[in-house]
Motif scaffolding. Structure first.
Motif, PDB file in Angstrom:
ATOM      1  N   LYS A 100       0.850  -1.181  -0.138  1.00  0.00           N
ATOM      2  CA  LYS A 100       0.027  -0.065  -0.060  1.00  0.00           C
ATOM      3  C   LYS A 100       0.929   1.171   0.021  1.00  0.00           C
ATOM      4  O   LYS A 100       0.621   2.379  -0.869  1.00  0.00           O
ATOM      5  CB  LYS A 100      -1.004  -0.097   1.330  1.00  0.00           C
ATOM      6  N   ALA A 101       1.833   1.291   1.004  1.00  0.00           N
ATOM      7  CA  ALA A 101       2.641   2.324   0.885  1.00  0.00           C
ATOM      8  C   ALA A 101       3.472   2.580  -0.412  1.00  0.00           C
ATOM      9  O   ALA A 101       3.585   3.657  -0.842  1.00  0.00           O
ATOM     10  CB  ALA A 101       3.994   2.214   2.022  1.00  0.00           C
ATOM     11  N   ALA A 102       3.908   1.478  -1.018  1.00  0.00           N
ATOM     12  CA  ALA A 102       4.627   1.582  -2.353  1.00  0.00           C
ATOM     13  C   ALA A 102       3.836   2.183  -3.537  1.00  0.00           C
ATOM     14  O   ALA A 102       3.934   3.093  -4.309  1.00  0.00           O
ATOM     15  CB  ALA A 102       5.194   0.342  -2.890  1.00  0.00           C
ATOM     16  N   LEU A 103       2.564   1.722  -3.695  1.00  0.00           N
ATOM     17  CA  LEU A 103       1.380   2.289  -4.261  1.00  0.00           C
ATOM     18  C   LEU A 103       1.113   3.827  -4.088  1.00  0.00           C
ATOM     19  O   LEU A 103       0.996   4.556  -5.011  1.00  0.00           O
ATOM     20  CB  LEU A 103       0.084   1.441  -4.300  1.00  0.00           C
ATOM     21  N   GLU A 104       1.076   4.221  -3.027  1.00  0.00           N
ATOM     22  CA  GLU A 104       0.781   5.733  -2.539  1.00  0.00           C
ATOM     23  C   GLU A 104       1.869   6.449  -3.048  1.00  0.00           C
ATOM     24  O   GLU A 104       1.812   7.732  -3.380  1.00  0.00           O
ATOM     25  CB  GLU A 104       0.501   5.821  -1.073  1.00  0.00           C
ATOM     26  N   GLN A 105       3.261   5.969  -2.945  1.00  0.00           N
ATOM     27  CA  GLN A 105       4.311   6.937  -3.371  1.00  0.00           C
ATOM     28  C   GLN A 105       4.469   7.090  -4.683  1.00  0.00           C
ATOM     29  O   GLN A 105       3.904   6.260  -5.550  1.00  0.00           O
ATOM     30  CB  GLN A 105       5.722   6.028  -2.851  1.00  0.00           C
ATOM     31  N   PRO A 106       4.806   8.331  -5.231  1.00  0.00           N
ATOM     32  CA  PRO A 106       4.884   8.527  -6.702  1.00  0.00           C
ATOM     33  C   PRO A 106       6.168   7.586  -7.288  1.00  0.00           C
ATOM     34  O   PRO A 106       7.067   7.648  -6.627  1.00  0.00           O
ATOM     35  CB  PRO A 106       5.373   9.824  -6.708  1.00  0.00           C
TER      36      PRO A 106
END
Length: 131
Positions: free
Chosen positions: A80-86
């Motif tokens: 989730k964190a990876a998806l939220e980061q540009p």
């Protein structure tokens, strides 16, 4: 139904049909004790299973530490964190709606064919098609 072997059967059938039952004065007390014993057994069983699961989790954690694995929840949180980061410096090239040269080539080919045909036509017909 007569005879010595049916004597007990008729007595039991009378009970089933709603006849007089022998009343046990301690029946209520015995039933409560039985229910309490069942509750106690269930609590002991749950405690035993909780202890066993805690031991299993300890072993699982040792294996995770040894091989560098992560729990499912941790993986999902990281994804989730990876998806939220540009995404910076993406490994794949940005996709275009129409790859370069896909639609253009056909038109160029048609024009070249038309030009080729025009070369072989007599002069007055060439002038007609060019307009």
């Amino acid at each position: 139904l007569t005879g010595p072997c049916y004597a007990g059967a008729t007595k039991d059938m009378g009970k089933m049909l709603g006849g007089e039952e022998e009343k046990d004065p301690d029946a209520q007390k015995k039933e409560e004790e039985r229910q309490e014993a069942l509750r106690q057994q269930e609590e002991e069983r749950k405690a035993k299973h909780a202890r066993m699961e805690a031991e299993r989790e300890k072993v699982r954690q040792q294996i995770r530490d040894k091989y560098g694995l992560k729990k499912k929840e941790e993986k999902e949180a990281e994804e989730k964190a990876a998806l939220e980061q540009p995404c910076e410096g993406s490994l794949t090239r940005p996709k275009k709606a129409i790859p370069a040269g896909c639609g253009d080539e056909e038109e160029e080919e048609e024009e070249s064919i038309l030009d080729t045909v025009l070369k072989y036509l007599p002069g007055p017909l060439q002038d007609m098609f060019k307009k």
